[in-house]
Design an enzyme around this catalytic site. Structure first.
Site, PDB file in Angstrom:
ATOM      1  CB  SER A 279      -0.898   0.012   1.237  1.00 43.62           C
ATOM      2  OG  SER A 279      -1.479   1.288   1.444  1.00 43.62           O
ATOM      3  NE  ARG A 318     -16.055  -5.941 -46.807  1.00 43.87           N
ATOM      4  CZ  ARG A 318     -15.327  -4.922 -47.283  1.00 43.87           C
ATOM      5  NH1 ARG A 318     -15.416  -4.550 -48.552  1.00 43.87           N
ATOM      6  NH2 ARG A 318     -14.522  -4.280 -46.474  1.00 43.87           N
TER       7      ARG A 318
END
Length: 444
Positions: A279, A318
């Site tokens: 930490s 497409r």
């Protein structure tokens, strides 16, 4: 042309930064996959005498990502909406005037982009499978070593009945194997894409291809991908399959991470990561970083998969937008799961199991954790109604008087012939946990 490394270093993505999947999905890797697809197309045409063998050699030799500027390609991709268009121009120039016309001949951008995506997926899935194998081996050892290590089973956050840590680890392993099986099935089905402008392979016939199926088969062979019976420009099953197996894998690994996060809480401390993270403010902390990163991946993966499933509804031969929407989420999924698999392997290999804490917690409810067993055992002795009433009363007294259920039961004259120590021992009420663990470990 010079190579420029991608700026995407994973600064905000510690879950996948530095993992095998990170390099396999980076811009350089994607660029190489695009070039591999282009070179394979020319080679496939050469095998069918649709292009000179010298052209195949020239394109293959030029198709080296180190020779191309990824940043320039990315910036120029805005002009046509995808990176294949500028890449074809650069590759054609690199091949030279004599054989340049054989670059990309007959293909459309989506053929190359989709095929490259399958190559990137194939290469990344192999890396993920390797880490899943590490994970399952480590979990198998944990399950075997702790086959009979009793611990509280928890349902809806509360103690329920005893279980074993071996059974829990075997369950984690089962999910890892489920993820492996799904990923293997998808990996082995990934197809090459070849259809031309609108999925008819028309341009290839102009260049002399009498048998389109032979060309698509040769293309797939060159790449180590599967041949698709149809062009899949708007038939996005391969993408959906990837979405499904990757999202499942993230969630499967996330289950183990979620358990470790709960069981590793300071006030529980039944397990601990082998090397917790520090930490910035609290020197005493050893945070469960591996589990945290896996849990984060499990939360992100479903939404990424949802985008890919949403792209199934692609219009025409497409699409505009549906195909383009897939690129980043799919790469993110591959990276997330690749990082999660790496972290899961490290988590499983280093996990510390505190059996003493588990045993201590079995007594946290003063013996009430075996009340289910006692209900069944006392019913033939006292009658069902009397047994239920007695246990209900004694359960209240364990809390109000601070005495164990075994002590209170010993005061009941009707029960003097029963072995109350055995009946109230949580470690002796784990049911078939051992046998279930053994059965789970038979799976290979």
């Amino acid at each position: 042309m010079t190579s420029v490394d991608s700026d995407d270093t994973g600064l905000l993505a510690p879950g996948w930064a530095g993992s095998p999947a990170a390099s396999a999905t980076g811009d350089r890797a994607y660029l190489q996959a695009l070039l591999d697809a282009e070179a394979a197309l020319t080679r496939a045409q050469a095998t069918l005498d649709l292009a000179p063998s010298e052209a195949a050699t020239a394109v293959t030799e030029a198709a080296d990502a180190a020779r191309f500027d990824a940043r320039s390609l990315a910036e120029r991709a805005r002009g046509g909406g995808n990176p294949v268009i500028p890449l074809v121009a650069d590759l054609t120039k690199a091949v030279g005037e004599e054989y340049g016309p054989y670059v990309h001949r007959g293909a459309t951008s989506q053929d190359i982009m989709d095929t490259a995506t399958m190559l990137v997926a194939l290469r990344t899935l192999d890396l993920i499978l390797a880490d899943l194998a590490r994970t399952e081996r480590a979990l198998a050892r944990l399950a075997a070593d702790h086959r009979d290590t009793a611990m509280p089973g928890r349902t809806l956050t509360q103690h329920a009945v005893p279980t074993t840590f071996g059974l829990k680890a075997a369950g984690w392993r089962s999910l890892a194997l489920d993820a492996r099986d799904r990923i293997k099935a998808v990996r082995d089905s990934l197809p090459a894409q070849l259809g031309g402008a609108a999925g008819t392979l028309a341009a290839f016939t102009v260049y002399g291809a009498a048998d389109a199926q032979a060309l698509t088969a040769a293309f797939a062979r060159e790449l180590g991908l599967q041949e698709s019976p149809l062009p899949w420009h708007t038939l996005r099953t391969p993408i959906a399959d990837l979405a499904g197996c990757l999202a499942f894998a993230a969630g499967a690994l996330g289950k183990a991470a979620a358990d470790v996060l709960v069981l590793g809480r300071t006030e529980i401390a039944e397990v601990a990561e082998g090397s917790g993270g520090g930490s910035s403010a609290m020197p005493h902390k050893a945070n469960p970083v591996r589990s945290t990163l896996i849990a984060a991946a499990a939360r992100r993966a479903p939404q990424l998969a949802a985008t890919l499933y949403g792209s199934l509804a692609a219009e025409d031969e497409r699409p505009a937008g549906a195909w383009h929407a897939e690129w980043e989420p799919l790469r993110d999924l591959l990276r997330l799961v690749g990082g999660a698999a790496r972290d899961a392997a490290e988590l499983a290999e280093g996990l510390r199991v505190h059996a003493d804490a588990m045993r201590e917690h079995l007594g946290r409810t003063h013996g009430l954790i075996v009340s289910e067993r006692l209900s069944a055992e006392l019913a033939p002795v006292l009658g069902r109604a009397r047994a239920k009433a007695l246990l209900t009363d004694l359960a209240k007294r364990t809390y109000t008087e601070g005495r164990s259920l075994a002590e209170l039961l010993a005061e009941e004259s009707e029960l003097k012939d029963l072995d109350l120590d055995e009946l109230t021992d949580p470690a002796r009420y784990t049911g078939s946990a051992g046998a279930l663990t053994d059965r789970a470990l038979e799976r290979r």
